[in-house]
Write a protein that holds these residues in place. Structure first.
Motif, PDB file in Angstrom:
ATOM      1  N   ILE A   1      -9.771   2.700   2.263  1.00  0.00           N
ATOM      2  CA  ILE A   1      -8.905   1.629   2.572  1.00  0.00           C
ATOM      3  C   ILE A   1      -9.392   0.502   3.528  1.00  0.00           C
TER       4      ILE A   1
ATOM      5  N   PHE B   1       0.815  -1.315   0.021  1.00  0.00           N
ATOM      6  CA  PHE B   1       0.085  -0.101  -0.047  1.00  0.00           C
ATOM      7  C   PHE B   1       0.760   1.198  -0.027  1.00  0.00           C
TER       8      PHE B   1
ATOM      9  N   LEU C   1      -5.344   4.699  -4.535  1.00  0.00           N
ATOM     10  CA  LEU C   1      -4.070   5.272  -4.106  1.00  0.00           C
ATOM     11  C   LEU C   1      -4.047   6.653  -5.066  1.00  0.00           C
ATOM     12  N   TRP C   2      -4.386   6.346  -6.133  1.00  0.00           N
ATOM     13  CA  TRP C   2      -4.326   7.725  -6.713  1.00  0.00           C
ATOM     14  C   TRP C   2      -5.377   8.973  -6.133  1.00  0.00           C
TER      15      TRP C   2
ATOM     16  N   LEU D   1      -7.002  -0.967  -6.120  1.00  0.00           N
ATOM     17  CA  LEU D   1      -6.195  -0.431  -5.206  1.00  0.00           C
ATOM     18  C   LEU D   1      -5.239   0.926  -6.004  1.00  0.00           C
ATOM     19  N   VAL D   2      -4.851   0.567  -7.141  1.00  0.00           N
ATOM     20  CA  VAL D   2      -4.128   1.847  -7.818  1.00  0.00           C
ATOM     21  C   VAL D   2      -5.116   2.874  -7.807  1.00  0.00           C
TER      22      VAL D   2
ATOM     23  N   GLY E   1       1.497   3.599  -3.204  1.00  0.00           N
ATOM     24  CA  GLY E   1       0.908   4.812  -2.949  1.00  0.00           C
ATOM     25  C   GLY E   1       2.095   6.032  -3.238  1.00  0.00           C
TER      26      GLY E   1
ATOM     27  N   VAL F   1      -5.631   7.993   6.700  1.00  0.00           N
ATOM     28  CA  VAL F   1      -6.631   6.988   6.661  1.00  0.00           C
ATOM     29  C   VAL F   1      -7.073   6.717   8.182  1.00  0.00           C
TER      30      VAL F   1
ATOM     31  N   TRP G   1     -10.780   6.613 -16.055  1.00  0.00           N
ATOM     32  CA  TRP G   1      -9.949   5.365 -15.914  1.00  0.00           C
ATOM     33  C   TRP G   1     -10.099   5.028 -14.254  1.00  0.00           C
TER      34      TRP G   1
ATOM     35  N   PHE H   1      -6.292   8.962  -3.127  1.00  0.00           N
ATOM     36  CA  PHE H   1      -5.702   9.137  -1.884  1.00  0.00           C
ATOM     37  C   PHE H   1      -4.725  10.438  -2.170  1.00  0.00           C
ATOM     38  N   ALA H   2      -3.622  10.165  -3.340  1.00  0.00           N
ATOM     39  CA  ALA H   2      -2.554  11.070  -3.443  1.00  0.00           C
ATOM     40  C   ALA H   2      -3.346  12.565  -3.976  1.00  0.00           C
TER      41      ALA H   2
ATOM     42  N   ALA I   1       2.936   1.422 -10.649  1.00  0.00           N
ATOM     43  CA  ALA I   1       2.115   1.002  -9.753  1.00  0.00           C
ATOM     44  C   ALA I   1       1.190  -0.084 -10.383  1.00  0.00           C
ATOM     45  N   ILE I   2       0.710   0.095 -11.596  1.00  0.00           N
ATOM     46  CA  ILE I   2      -0.308  -0.754 -12.301  1.00  0.00           C
ATOM     47  C   ILE I   2       0.455  -2.053 -12.441  1.00  0.00           C
TER      48      ILE I   2
ATOM     49  N   VAL J   1       2.138   6.283  -6.988  1.00  0.00           N
ATOM     50  CA  VAL J   1       1.150   7.058  -7.544  1.00  0.00           C
ATOM     51  C   VAL J   1       1.092   8.552  -7.508  1.00  0.00           C
ATOM     52  N   GLU J   2       1.681   8.664  -6.175  1.00  0.00           N
ATOM     53  CA  GLU J   2       1.615  10.100  -5.880  1.00  0.00           C
ATOM     54  C   GLU J   2       2.787  10.839  -6.503  1.00  0.00           C
TER      55      GLU J   2
ATOM     56  N   VAL K   1       1.201  -4.220  -9.203  1.00  0.00           N
ATOM     57  CA  VAL K   1      -0.158  -4.605  -8.666  1.00  0.00           C
ATOM     58  C   VAL K   1      -0.423  -5.846  -9.418  1.00  0.00           C
TER      59      VAL K   1
ATOM     60  N   VAL L   1      -6.788  -5.577  -7.729  1.00  0.00           N
ATOM     61  CA  VAL L   1      -5.609  -4.741  -7.505  1.00  0.00           C
ATOM     62  C   VAL L   1      -5.764  -3.403  -8.294  1.00  0.00           C
ATOM     63  N   LEU L   2      -6.388  -3.592  -9.339  1.00  0.00           N
ATOM     64  CA  LEU L   2      -6.432  -2.243 -10.157  1.00  0.00           C
ATOM     65  C   LEU L   2      -7.263  -1.343  -9.427  1.00  0.00           C
TER      66      LEU L   2
END
Lengths: 481, 528
Positions: free
Chosen positions: B156, A394, B215-216, B211-212, A398, B96, B241, B218-219, A409-410, A401-402, A413, B208-209
């Motif tokens: 999360i 995570f 994360l995006w 999850l990305v 993360g 989180v 997307w 979140f960022a 990241a893709i 991605v940031e 995963v 898992v996608l």
């Protein structure tokens, strides 16, 4: 800073060094016939714990030592705590090994202590010369450790292989360092950082940087510099393998972070693609190659290559969040790894140890608690929530991605889904298959405790520990920037 | 809402979610303290005690959780409010927070979950004979995770529960699944193992996608708080997307055609209770995800890609129904019928109309009761005959009149006969779809006809005809244990079918709120 003051900040390392010397003398005089010794390992563990305590006590220091050759800050303290802890467990695990495998010789503990000192220096190295010296201090001890079972061909082969390839990587590293020195005129990271600025990086400097990265990639066993890993892991005695998989990886990864972020903060654009490529290659090699492995230790070797790839994803971000995510990942990783190797050490049959994945068949029938512990660790290694491994992933993804590395990241995963397959295969063998003969019960209390401790940390524990861990890693990473 | 004082002093949702874990802990304790013979194995007679205690503890805890959830619903949940209620929040990792809460959409699923787990424990009472304690632990852990999925108000936390629920289900299918051997890529393996691994990898790869994407988000926003993110407007390009990433996860879970292929395998191989949970609850997590995340967070992308979803839904409805028509295995037939019914759900959700969404929600709840009951019905004869082949049965009505009646009731419910809950959901989703695109509703209506075809074919072949098979001559009718479960489910399906108002009125305020968010999100595009 004067030399005496410099020594002051090296208190943990000095304690370890003097302790190791003392134990060496003690061991020589007290040597038993078979070379085993009960006192030395315990004393070594005590030393490591004391060193960890010293590191923890010196919490907030931020000092340079020996004219800037080393830098003691929150980052190095965090890494040292992990390294010393891993080393202590590596000694603990050796204690229940059978006689004559080499790891019960007293030299084993001392070599681990010496390697730990090298690693502690690695994570604080702030200069190309001290970097090289620290790496060699660590590596020499590790080469001997790999070959410590002198009577075994495989162990000797592992040691030799490790030595030859390690020497090659040192050569690459030195060559890169000399190029960097040639083009910047400096060996200190801060001085290099001051020169290596601007949009247009000097091509020679970039070549040097790439060589340096290649040398370091050998040490973290990132693909395509991973060739030695499976052979060495398989050949070396299992406690040694556990140690190899844990502590040196933390040290090398921390050194990686400090060298790149500390010496080339402006050249992120130059090293990020290299690191990203290393990450992709390691994740792919680790995930796909592990699928066909039948030996547990080889499998864990490929698994560790994959994990280094995941950690490098965080490093590729090159940001503060990225570095802190690498630290979190490594912390989670060494706990899982030590637990998994404890389980491997518990795989005993009449007449010796087994290392074949198929020997785990039906473990859930014959030894429920071991199956449960190993199951938790495997789910954690594959990064399935809510286990600890997920939190590691995570944070690294993360950070990537940031930093705008969504593609990385893709890939990450997707590779973790591939990796899930081979971990699941072991879970399947343990839980779904017909039972193989049970493992012999033997002395294994400490191993069992180690394994269950790591499983507890990975499943319920990390839900509570992740907050403090994240804060510690964040402040550690902040000291690099 | 009856006034029982301040609800906020007790974290009710966490209590409901984590109480089953306490049950699992007691079972572990029971086994750890059991008498052992030399060598560490549990003594055979002690093992029986352990197993019996495990069943009792599991029943006690699942029932207790159901009663608590019912109590919380009656006492503290206000059905006239659309927003999140019973919210708990505590700090966790930077950005989180551990946040739980329910609204009209999720409370129904929480109740459905807590209702079905005691039923599953009862259904497994006699049919699971090996590793009983492990089995009950897996179910209790699963209950915790599933309730967590429906209560989580942080992305999360949601992801943790959502993915975590794979592990116990994976084990349930793989360890207690049925016999049989599968050839795959040159390897011979037990088909339950194939099904378990397929189930895990399909859903894991889908998620898992997501999850990305999480994360995006979140960022970008610095938070994973669901209510905040529902109010956040992401730029249309990013929505596209993000929407696809979430879609990948939920579409596999639903499952939508063409990523449904794990479901028939998993259903066929899973033990009865596993199939029930899978059909009644785990599939609903996909639809719930669409409603909770896709629609309010990415309204523009949801509207843009609604035609894609419609097309996939219609294909699912017709194709899966046709496939169901050709099945030789009872569980496989019901599994394909589930795929078809979930097609109605996805169609209803993405109409973006109130009717469609309420219909989809209603269809999910109703499908939970009906398909869960159908799997229990198959389990009844499977426990007796150990085969699920349709051809192995015939003329059961002569030996099992009660069973025949119950089976008929649920078959009709599955077909969507008015008066049974299945009708309401299908009607509402099609009415919603009709407003948006009449062709979609037209094609979806074929699914209703086809469901009658395969449902009645199954019923005729299993129940009617002469009782000629030797093995069936002595088959006993349903016993009290089975009857109690099935009658309870019948009562619910009938009640919801005749008088859907209570369920719809709980949904309504939250759906209104969802519609507001959705429409506002769409307006923001046209507005500028």
């Amino acid at each position: 800073m004067d030399v005496l003051g410099s020594l002051g900040v090296f208190l943990p390392e000095l304690a370890l060094l003097l302790g190791a010397m003392g134990l060496l003398i003690y061991g020589v005089f007290q040597e038993t016939e078979d070379g085993d010794n009960e006192i030395v390992p315990l004393a070594a563990i005590g030393l490591l714990l004391a060193a960890t305590a010293l590191v923890a006590l010196g919490g907030g220091v931020d000092a340079e030592a020996f004219a800037g050759a080393f830098r003691i800050d929150a980052f190095s303290q965090f890494s040292k705590a992990l390294i010393f802890g891993a080393a202590a467990f590596a000694i603990l695990m050796s204690n229940e090994e059978r006689q004559g495998s080499g790891v019960r010789r007293f030299e084993y503990s001392i070599l681990i202590l010496l390697a730990a000192i090298g690693m502690a220096l690695m994570v604080s190295a702030n200069d190309l010369i001290s970097l090289y010296m620290a790496i060699e201090t660590q590596s020499l001890a590790l080469y001997v450790l790999a070959a410590i079972n002198r009577d075994s061909h495989r162990s000797t082969e592992a040691g030799l292989k490790y030595f030859v390839l390690g020497a090659l990587s040192s050569g690459l590293l030195l060559y890169g360092a000399s190029l960097i020195y040639g083009f910047t005129g400096a060996t200190g990271f801060d001085a290099i950082a001051a020169v290596a600025t601007g949009e247009e990086a000097n091509p020679g400097l970039v070549v040097g940087l790439v060589f340096l990265i290649c040398g370091l990639a050998f040490k973290v066993s990132a693909a395509p510099f991973h060739m030695w890993t499976p052979d060495v892991y398989e050949g070396a005695p299992t406690p040694v393998t556990a140690f190899f998989a844990a502590a040196p990886k933390v040290a090398a990864m921390a050194l990686f972070a400090r060298a790149l972020v500390g010496a080339f903060p402006e050249a992120v654009g130059d090293w990020r693609p290299v690191i990203a490529m290393l990450a992709v290659a390691s994740m792919a090699v680790g995930s796909f190659s592990a699928i066909v492995q039948t030996n547990v230790k080889r499998l864990l070797a490929y698994s560790s290559i994959g994990h280094m790839g995941f950690a490098l994803v965080g490093l590729a971000a090159g940001t503060e969040r990225g570095v802190s995510s690498v630290l979190i990942y490594m912390a989670v990783y060494i706990v899982m790894t030590i637990g998994a190797f404890s389980c491997v050490l518990l795989m005993r049959r009449q007449g010796g140890r087994t290392e074949s994945v198929s020997d785990l068949a039906g473990l859930a029938e014959t030894d429920k608690s071991l199956a449960l512990i190993l199951g938790i660790l495997l789910f954690s290694l594959s990064g399935v929530p809510p286990t600890g491994g997920f939190f590691g992933k995570f944070f690294v993804f993360g950070a990537a991605v940031e930093a705008g590395l969504v593609w990385l990241a893709i890939i990450g995963v997707l590779m973790s889904a591939v990796a899930a397959f081979y971990y699941l295969r072991i879970v399947k063998i343990m839980w779904f298959d017909e039972a193989a003969p049970a493992f012999a019960s033997g002395p294994g209390v400490r191993l069992g405790l180690t394994a269950s401790l790591s499983a507890v940390i990975m499943l319920p524990g990390l839900l509570f520990l992740i907050g403090p861990l994240e804060r510690a890693a964040t402040s550690a990473a902040a000291s690099l920037f | 809402m009856t006034d029982f004082g301040d609800a906020l002093s007790i974290p009710w949702l966490s209590l409901i979610a984590f109480a089953p874990l306490a049950g699992a802990f007691f079972i572990i304790l029971g086994r750890a303290t059991a008498r052992r013979v030399d060598g560490g194995a549990i003594a055979p007679e002690a093992l029986e005690d352990v197993d019996r205690n495990a069943r009792r503890v599991a029943l006690l805890f699942t029932l207790g959780v159901f009663l608590i959830s019912l109590f919380v619903y009656v006492a503290y949940y206000d059905p006239t409010v659309g927003g999140y209620q019973l919210v708990e929040e505590s700090e966790w990792i930077a950005g989180v927070n551990y946040k739980m809460g329910v609204d009209g959409i999720s409370i129904l699923f929480v109740l459905l979950t807590t209702f079905f787990f005691p039923i599953c424990v009862i259904a497994s009472w006699n049919s699971i004979t090996t590793r009983v304690a492990d089995y009950m632990i897996a179910f209790l852990v699963m209950e915790t995770l599933v309730i967590g999925v429906f209560c989580a108000l942080d992305l999360i936390v949601f992801y943790l529960f959502f993915e975590g629920s794979l592990i116990p289900m994976f084990l349930v299918i793989g360890v207690w699944g049925s016999k049989g051997v599968k050839e795959f890529a040159g390897y011979r393996m037990p088909s339950r193992v194939y099904a378990a691994i397929k189930f895990f990898l399909f859903t894991f790869l889908g998620s898992v996608l997501m999850l990305v994407a999480i994360l995006w988000m979140f960022a970008q926003t610095g938070t994973t708080d669901v209510p905040t993110l529902q109010q956040t407007e992401f730029p249309p390009g990013a929505q596209t997307w993000l929407w696809w990433a979430f879609f990948a996860s939920f579409a596999v879970k639903m499952p939508m055609w063409p990523v449904h292929t794990w479901l028939p395998d998993a259903h066929v191989q899973a033990p009865t209770a596993g199939s029930v949970i899978l059909a009644a609850i785990l599939l609903k997590m996909g639809g719930y995800g669409f409603l909770r995340f896709s629609l309010p967070m990415f309204p523009i992308a949801s509207a843009d890609f609604a035609p894609v979803v419609f097309a996939l839904s219609v294909v699912a409805i017709i194709y899966a129904s046709l496939v169901a028509l050709a099945q030789e295995d009872m569980k496989k037939l019901i599994a394909y019928s589930s795929v078809a019914h979930m097609g109605f759900v996805t169609m209803g959700i993405f109409t973006g109309t109130k009717q469609g969404i309420e219909g989809a929600l209603f269809q999910m709840v109703s499908h939970g009761f009906i398909s869960g009951a159908l799997f229990l019905c198959v389990g009844v004869v499977y426990d007796r005959m150990h085969t699920r082949e349709i051809a192995a049965y015939g003329g059961l009505v002569h030996r099992m009149p009660f069973y025949a009646f119950i089976f008929l009731f649920f078959t009709m419910g599955n077909v969507g006969l008015p008066g049974v809950s299945g009708f309401v959901g299908e009607f509402l989703t099609m009415a919603g779809a009709f407003k948006v695109n009449s062709w979609i509703a037209f094609f979806a209506a074929f699914g209703v006809i086809l469901s009658a075809a395969y449902g009645l074919r199954l019923y005729r072949q299993v129940m009617f005809g002469e009782l000629t098979k030797e093995s069936l001559m002595t088959i006993p009718d349903v016993d009290a244990r089975e009857l109690s479960m099935l009658v309870l489910l019948m009562a619910f399906a009938l009640y919801l079918g005749v008088y859907p108002h209570p369920a719809l009125s709980v949904l309504s305020p939250s759906v209104d709120l969802l519609m507001n968010t959705y429409d506002a999100g769409l307006l923001s595009r046209t507005g500028g």
